[in-house]
Motif scaffolding. Structure first.
Motif, PDB file in Angstrom:
ATOM      1  N   LEU A   1     127.043   7.871  43.507  1.00 21.55           N
ATOM      2  CA  LEU A   1     127.714   9.076  43.992  1.00 21.55           C
ATOM      3  C   LEU A   1     128.634   8.756  45.174  1.00 21.55           C
ATOM      4  CD1 LEU A   1     124.756  11.643  43.821  1.00 21.55           C
ATOM      5  CD2 LEU A   1     126.834  11.672  42.430  1.00 21.55           C
ATOM      6  N   VAL A   2     128.153   7.935  46.093  1.00 17.89           N
ATOM      7  CA  VAL A   2     128.972   7.575  47.247  1.00 17.89           C
ATOM      8  C   VAL A   2     130.222   6.828  46.804  1.00 17.89           C
ATOM      9  CG1 VAL A   2     129.040   6.147  49.327  1.00 17.89           C
ATOM     10  CG2 VAL A   2     127.047   7.576  48.874  1.00 17.89           C
ATOM     11  N   LEU A   3     130.089   5.916  45.864  1.00 15.73           N
ATOM     12  CA  LEU A   3     131.244   5.169  45.375  1.00 15.73           C
ATOM     13  C   LEU A   3     132.238   6.084  44.678  1.00 15.73           C
ATOM     14  CD1 LEU A   3     129.499   1.948  43.986  1.00 15.73           C
ATOM     15  CD2 LEU A   3     130.847   2.187  46.094  1.00 15.73           C
ATOM     16  N   LEU A   4     131.744   7.073  43.947  1.00 13.68           N
ATOM     17  CA  LEU A   4     132.638   8.034  43.318  1.00 13.68           C
ATOM     18  C   LEU A   4     133.422   8.823  44.354  1.00 13.68           C
ATOM     19  CD1 LEU A   4     130.478   9.506  40.391  1.00 13.68           C
ATOM     20  CD2 LEU A   4     132.628   8.245  40.172  1.00 13.68           C
ATOM     21  N   LEU A   5     132.747   9.180  45.439  1.00 11.41           N
ATOM     22  CA  LEU A   5     133.407   9.939  46.497  1.00 11.41           C
ATOM     23  C   LEU A   5     134.510   9.107  47.140  1.00 11.41           C
ATOM     24  CD1 LEU A   5     133.223  12.690  47.937  1.00 11.41           C
ATOM     25  CD2 LEU A   5     131.768  11.592  49.633  1.00 11.41           C
ATOM     26  N   GLY A   6     134.287   7.806  47.220  1.00 18.01           N
ATOM     27  CA  GLY A   6     135.269   6.928  47.835  1.00 18.01           C
ATOM     28  C   GLY A   6     136.556   6.801  47.056  1.00 18.01           C
ATOM     29  N   THR A   7     136.568   7.215  45.787  1.00 13.63           N
ATOM     30  CA  THR A   7     137.801   7.153  45.011  1.00 13.63           C
ATOM     31  C   THR A   7     138.761   8.273  45.379  1.00 13.63           C
ATOM     32  OG1 THR A   7     136.937   8.533  43.209  1.00 13.63           O
ATOM     33  CG2 THR A   7     136.532   6.151  43.078  1.00 13.63           C
ATOM     34  N   GLY A   8     138.220   9.364  45.955  1.00  9.45           N
ATOM     35  CA  GLY A   8     139.063  10.495  46.320  1.00  9.45           C
ATOM     36  C   GLY A   8     139.552  11.286  45.127  1.00  9.45           C
ATOM     37  N   ALA A   9     138.954  11.083  43.969  1.00 11.25           N
ATOM     38  CA  ALA A   9     139.379  11.790  42.764  1.00 11.25           C
ATOM     39  C   ALA A   9     139.054  13.280  42.879  1.00 11.25           C
ATOM     40  CB  ALA A   9     138.690  11.194  41.539  1.00 11.25           C
ATOM     41  N   GLU A  10     140.062  14.117  42.846  1.00  8.12           N
ATOM     42  CA  GLU A  10     139.867  15.554  43.042  1.00  8.12           C
ATOM     43  C   GLU A  10     139.009  16.185  41.949  1.00  8.12           C
ATOM     44  OE1 GLU A  10     143.567  17.484  43.552  1.00  8.12           O
ATOM     45  OE2 GLU A  10     144.195  16.265  45.271  1.00  8.12           O
ATOM     46  N   GLN A  11     139.012  15.590  40.751  1.00 10.84           N
ATOM     47  CA  GLN A  11     138.276  16.184  39.643  1.00 10.84           C
ATOM     48  C   GLN A  11     136.765  16.182  39.881  1.00 10.84           C
ATOM     49  OE1 GLN A  11     140.454  13.772  39.488  1.00 10.84           O
ATOM     50  NE2 GLN A  11     142.090  14.228  38.015  1.00 10.84           N
ATOM     51  N   VAL A  12     136.275  15.224  40.662  1.00 11.61           N
ATOM     52  CA  VAL A  12     134.825  15.101  40.821  1.00 11.61           C
ATOM     53  C   VAL A  12     134.362  15.291  42.267  1.00 11.61           C
ATOM     54  CG1 VAL A  12     134.634  13.550  38.845  1.00 11.61           C
ATOM     55  CG2 VAL A  12     134.992  12.597  41.134  1.00 11.61           C
ATOM     56  N   THR A  13     135.308  15.388  43.202  1.00  8.64           N
ATOM     57  CA  THR A  13     134.950  15.412  44.623  1.00  8.64           C
ATOM     58  C   THR A  13     133.982  16.533  44.960  1.00  8.64           C
ATOM     59  OG1 THR A  13     137.033  14.394  45.310  1.00  8.64           O
ATOM     60  CG2 THR A  13     135.857  15.690  46.952  1.00  8.64           C
ATOM     61  N   GLU A  14     134.290  17.736  44.547  1.00  8.33           N
ATOM     62  CA  GLU A  14     133.450  18.882  44.906  1.00  8.33           C
ATOM     63  C   GLU A  14     132.036  18.736  44.355  1.00  8.33           C
ATOM     64  OE1 GLU A  14     133.461  23.777  44.502  1.00  8.33           O
ATOM     65  OE2 GLU A  14     135.233  22.612  43.934  1.00  8.33           O
ATOM     66  N   GLN A  15     131.919  18.295  43.097  1.00  5.86           N
ATOM     67  CA  GLN A  15     130.602  18.139  42.486  1.00  5.86           C
ATOM     68  C   GLN A  15     129.798  17.020  43.150  1.00  5.86           C
ATOM     69  OE1 GLN A  15     133.441  18.445  40.904  1.00  5.86           O
ATOM     70  NE2 GLN A  15     133.245  20.292  39.628  1.00  5.86           N
ATOM     71  N   VAL A  16     130.475  15.913  43.462  1.00  2.27           N
ATOM     72  CA  VAL A  16     129.790  14.784  44.093  1.00  2.27           C
ATOM     73  C   VAL A  16     129.309  15.172  45.484  1.00  2.27           C
ATOM     74  CG1 VAL A  16     130.130  12.475  45.037  1.00  2.27           C
ATOM     75  CG2 VAL A  16     130.967  13.010  42.747  1.00  2.27           C
ATOM     76  N   MET A  17     130.159  15.836  46.262  1.00  2.00           N
ATOM     77  CA  MET A  17     129.757  16.247  47.602  1.00  2.00           C
ATOM     78  C   MET A  17     128.597  17.239  47.551  1.00  2.00           C
ATOM     79  SD  MET A  17     133.415  16.543  49.644  1.00  2.00           S
ATOM     80  CE  MET A  17     132.646  16.762  51.243  1.00  2.00           C
ATOM     81  N   GLY A  18     128.605  18.105  46.565  1.00  2.00           N
ATOM     82  CA  GLY A  18     127.501  19.054  46.407  1.00  2.00           C
ATOM     83  C   GLY A  18     126.188  18.345  46.112  1.00  2.00           C
ATOM     84  N   ALA A  19     126.246  17.330  45.248  1.00  2.00           N
ATOM     85  CA  ALA A  19     125.032  16.581  44.911  1.00  2.00           C
ATOM     86  C   ALA A  19     124.508  15.808  46.120  1.00  2.00           C
ATOM     87  CB  ALA A  19     125.329  15.626  43.755  1.00  2.00           C
ATOM     88  N   LEU A  20     125.404  15.171  46.867  1.00  2.00           N
ATOM     89  CA  LEU A  20     124.989  14.425  48.059  1.00  2.00           C
ATOM     90  C   LEU A  20     124.415  15.359  49.118  1.00  2.00           C
ATOM     91  CD1 LEU A  20     127.945  11.881  48.372  1.00  2.00           C
ATOM     92  CD2 LEU A  20     125.581  11.360  47.751  1.00  2.00           C
ATOM     93  N   ARG A  21     124.993  16.537  49.239  1.00  2.00           N
ATOM     94  CA  ARG A  21     124.483  17.513  50.205  1.00  2.00           C
ATOM     95  C   ARG A  21     123.049  17.913  49.867  1.00  2.00           C
ATOM     96  NH1 ARG A  21     127.986  20.955  49.275  1.00  2.00           N
ATOM     97  NH2 ARG A  21     129.574  20.212  50.738  1.00  2.00           N
ATOM     98  N   CYS A  22     122.788  18.136  48.603  1.00  2.00           N
ATOM     99  CA  CYS A  22     121.428  18.509  48.176  1.00  2.00           C
ATOM    100  C   CYS A  22     120.433  17.379  48.438  1.00  2.00           C
ATOM    101  CB  CYS A  22     121.424  18.885  46.700  1.00  2.00           C
ATOM    102  SG  CYS A  22     122.270  20.426  46.316  1.00  2.00           S
ATOM    103  N   LEU A  23     120.872  16.148  48.211  1.00  2.00           N
ATOM    104  CA  LEU A  23     119.976  15.009  48.404  1.00  2.00           C
ATOM    105  C   LEU A  23     119.660  14.765  49.886  1.00  2.00           C
ATOM    106  CD1 LEU A  23     121.520  12.551  45.791  1.00  2.00           C
ATOM    107  CD2 LEU A  23     119.270  13.632  45.656  1.00  2.00           C
ATOM    108  N   ALA A  24     120.625  15.101  50.757  1.00  2.00           N
ATOM    109  CA  ALA A  24     120.418  14.876  52.191  1.00  2.00           C
ATOM    110  C   ALA A  24     119.651  16.013  52.852  1.00  2.00           C
ATOM    111  CB  ALA A  24     121.767  14.695  52.888  1.00  2.00           C
ATOM    112  N   GLN A  25     119.673  17.169  52.225  1.00  2.00           N
ATOM    113  CA  GLN A  25     119.016  18.340  52.813  1.00  2.00           C
ATOM    114  C   GLN A  25     117.511  18.111  52.924  1.00  2.00           C
ATOM    115  OE1 GLN A  25     120.780  21.394  53.558  1.00  2.00           O
ATOM    116  NE2 GLN A  25     118.915  21.953  54.646  1.00  2.00           N
ATOM    117  N   ASP A  26     116.977  18.273  54.130  1.00  2.00           N
ATOM    118  CA  ASP A  26     115.531  18.173  54.372  1.00  2.00           C
ATOM    119  C   ASP A  26     114.942  16.816  53.972  1.00  2.00           C
ATOM    120  OD1 ASP A  26     115.507  20.829  55.295  1.00  2.00           O
ATOM    121  OD2 ASP A  26     115.301  21.589  53.246  1.00  2.00           O
ATOM    122  N   ASN A  27     115.751  15.776  53.992  1.00  2.00           N
ATOM    123  CA  ASN A  27     115.235  14.447  53.643  1.00  2.00           C
ATOM    124  C   ASN A  27     115.948  13.401  54.507  1.00  2.00           C
ATOM    125  OD1 ASN A  27     114.698  11.886  52.295  1.00  2.00           O
ATOM    126  ND2 ASN A  27     113.936  13.099  50.581  1.00  2.00           N
TER     127      ASN A  27
END
Length: 244
Positions: A1-27
């Motif tokens: 997920l982090v590597l995908l975010l590093g590409t800056g691809a607009e098609q997946v950015t929002e979804q990837v950031m949402g997934a990373l946010r969920c994984l970091a929440q309370d952990n």
């Protein structure tokens, strides 16, 4: 997920950031892992990728403030300053986000709910000062002062906040900020914000408005309206009364 975010691809950015946010929440463990992965890509890639990476890193630091302990590596701090300076290909938004990360890393306050008033707070304060010293040595203070001269109000606000944190407890960083011209820039910003917005001349009172008090002037001197003040008239002798 982090590597995908590093590409800056607009098609997946929002979804990837949402997934990373969920994984970091309370952990905290997940947050630290994500922070380390993002830190490796700061200051690199195209401007859009830099914006995505640093925005996600800001989010992780806000969700889990303790993850800042994983971001004290000197090489990361130097790359952060590189992005802050705009030395490589970057954007103003990426520079603003770098200011926000810098503020998190040099803030001496403990994360909310984790104040212990003892060795833990002292250790965080010591680490924050160490981060500040590394950032200053890498040219971070000069980069912040340069940002103070930008026309973007948001960029100026981010730079001023970061500069306040990095100079709060260190005489050395304070002197460096002064030598880089921080005081002149900050005073200039305040002076510009306090300057009057209109230079239109004051309106003259209309005939229907109440009479304005007359400013004392020398006899016969012209007033602002172009009229003369009346000369004082001598009191007729015949009208004077004597007291008996």
């Amino acid at each position: 997920l982090v590597l995908l975010l590093g590409t800056g691809a607009e098609q997946v950015t929002e979804q990837v950031m949402g997934a990373l946010r969920c994984l970091a929440q309370d952990n905290e463990s997940n947050a630290a892992t994500i922070a380390l992965g993002l830190a490796a890509m700061v200051g690199q890639g195209l401007p859009k990728a830099q914006e995505c990476v640093t925005q996600m890193l800001v989010t992780v630091l806000e969700l889990q403030p303790t993850s800042r302990t994983a971001l004290s590596d000197a090489s990361f701090l130097q790359r952060l300053v590189t992005q802050l300076r705009g030395a490589a290909e970057t954007s103003l938004r990426a520079q603003e986000l770098a200011c926000t990360i810098l503020t998190h890393l040099v803030a001496t306050a403990s994360p909310p709910g984790q104040e212990d008033g003892g060795n833990g707070d002292k250790a965080r304060a010591a680490q924050a000062q160490e981060n500040a010293d590394v950032i200053a040595a890498a040219g971070g203070i000069k980069a912040l002062v340069v940002l103070l001269g930008r026309t973007s109000a948001e960029a100026v606000a981010h730079a001023a906040s970061a500069l306040a944190c990095i100079t709060m407890r260190s005489r050395q960083t304070q002197l460096q900020a002064v030598n880089e011209g921080a005081i002149e820039r900050l005073v200039g910003i305040i002076s510009a914000s306090a300057a009057p917005t209109s230079t239109a001349p004051p309106l003259l009172p209309s005939s229907s408005s109440p009479a304005s008090p007359v400013v004392a002037a020398s006899p016969g001197a012209p007033t602002r309206q172009g009229f003369c003040m009346p000369r004082p008239q001598a009191t007729p002798t015949s009208m004077q009364t004597s007291s008996t």
